[in-house]
Design an enzyme around this catalytic site. Structure first.
Site, PDB file in Angstrom:
ATOM      1  N   CYS A  76       0.232  -0.886   0.064  1.00 55.22           N
ATOM      2  CA  CYS A  76      -0.089   0.145  -0.150  1.00 55.22           C
ATOM      3  C   CYS A  76       0.948   1.255   0.084  1.00 55.22           C
ATOM      4  O   CYS A  76       1.301   1.467   1.344  1.00 55.22           O
ATOM      5  CB  CYS A  76      -0.821  -0.462   0.988  1.00 55.22           C
ATOM      6  SG  CYS A  76      -1.468   1.590   1.316  1.00 55.22           S
ATOM      7  N   ASN A  78       0.521   4.389   0.038  1.00 58.78           N
ATOM      8  CA  ASN A  78      -0.256   5.742   0.265  1.00 58.78           C
ATOM      9  C   ASN A  78       0.295   5.314   1.910  1.00 58.78           C
ATOM     10  O   ASN A  78       0.602   5.958   2.311  1.00 58.78           O
ATOM     11  CB  ASN A  78      -1.537   5.488   0.543  1.00 58.78           C
ATOM     12  CG  ASN A  78      -2.377   6.940  -0.924  1.00 58.78           C
ATOM     13  OD1 ASN A  78      -1.066   7.735  -1.168  1.00 58.78           O
ATOM     14  ND2 ASN A  78      -2.867   6.464  -1.239  1.00 58.78           N
ATOM     15  N   CYS A 228      -5.392   5.427  -3.807  1.00 57.54           N
ATOM     16  CA  CYS A 228      -4.870   4.029  -4.185  1.00 57.54           C
ATOM     17  C   CYS A 228      -3.206   4.280  -4.385  1.00 57.54           C
ATOM     18  O   CYS A 228      -3.372   4.581  -5.700  1.00 57.54           O
ATOM     19  CB  CYS A 228      -5.420   3.409  -4.612  1.00 57.54           C
ATOM     20  SG  CYS A 228      -4.807   1.541  -3.820  1.00 57.54           S
TER      21      CYS A 228
END
Length: 316
Positions: A76, A78, A228
């Site tokens: 992920c 971010n 995302c």
């Protein structure tokens, strides 16, 4: 069990971030914690939870990310920026290799993308375009702006493993309804892609003489999301692979949550620099077995950081 955490966000992708270096829980227990803390109907809410994990011989620290449905994501980006910021703060470092679930990424502190906005740069890759790595059960060679047999869409997609799976299509204008229908289909773990996939529609926009991207994503385990990070990275790579942007050219990538600076480099490596904003600090009791959530206690608010981020958004 009492958890202290930082409520943070990267490009509007928000999470409770836990320093888990000294916490011993099993995967099923972390999944329960994720469901409890991510619940938007509760006092915390988020697009999942982030865990800062311990260092080892090759990594300054590690990161784990659990989605709101309790599944664990391979990465992920971010969330990686936020986790890296906390990791650098607690270890007194400013750069290093971060361990992810199935891979690793380079991270470092860089100049702010806007005044007062804490900014982290991450570099991932080389990423894979092999259909098997993306989770597809069809195709011998990469799908680069090509129809994918069995996918209920006539659009041309680029399939990228970041290493989490992404299907990216360039569109004239994003249709949320169409994106949700396709994302829901992928979320059902069909035979074509049984591990499910993130699906993004991307608009190529011109800013002066420089191209920019706008990315809208249906995120695996989350649904339609404002941001995302790995989708922004996958979209940047897809744009370079299809000739929409140049290799090694820094590009502004926008989504509903904000903006990052990104570039795709020859060799399928992607670099993203974006915010890692800490909004407030809290603590809460969560039963890791049942997922029962106790009352939230807010320990402090990071008002200056919130204001700096809002000022940046106002200027976009």
């Amino acid at each position: 069990m009492r958890f202290t955490f930082v409520k943070c966000h990267g490009s509007g992708n928000d999470f409770p971030l836990i320093d888990a270096r000294a916490i011993v829980l099993g995967d099923a227990e972390w999944a329960q914690v994720a469901r409890a803390l991510s619940d938007r109907k509760g006092d915390v809410g988020g697009d999942g939870i982030l865990l800062l994990t311990a260092s080892d011989d090759r990594h300054v620290f590690g990161m784990r990310m659990f989605n709101p449905d309790g599944s664990e994501a391979e990465t992920c980006l971010n969330g990686l920026r936020c986790t890296a910021r906390l990791g650098f703060e607690v270890t007194g470092t400013e750069a290093g290799q971060v361990r992810l679930k199935q891979s690793a990424a380079q991270a470092r502190v860089v100049a702010p993308i806007a005044p007062g906005v804490a900014t982290i740069e991450t570099k991932v890759g080389p990423v894979s375009l092999t259909p098997h790595d993306v989770g597809l059960t069809v195709g011998e060679g990469p799908f680069v702006e090509a129809a994918i047999p069995g996918l209920p869409s006539d659009r041309a997609f680029t399939a990228v493993a970041m290493p989490n799976p992404h299907l990216v299509a360039f569109v004239d204008a994003v249709d949320d309804g169409e994106l949700v229908r396709l994302g829901d289909w992928c979320e059902g773990a069909p035979a074509l892609i049984p591990t499910r996939a993130n699906v993004s529609f991307v608009e190529l926009r011109e800013e002066g003489h420089a191209p920019a991207l706008f990315v809208r994503t249906y995120e695996r385990g989350v649904g339609l999301t404002n941001s995302c990070g790995s989708a922004m990275a996958a979209s940047t790579l897809a744009a370079a692979r299809t000739g929409r942007i140049g290799w090694g050219v820094e590009t502004r990538v926008f989504n509903r949550g904000g903006m990052v600076r990104a570039k795709a480099e020859v060799g399928d490596v992607v670099t993203i620099a974006g915010n890692a904003t800490f909004e407030w600090d809290g603590e809460v009791e969560v039963d890791p077995v049942s997922g029962a959530l106790g009352p939230l206690r807010i320990l402090g608010r990071r008002e200056d950081e919130v204001a700096a981020w809002e000022a940046m958004l106002a200027g976009l």
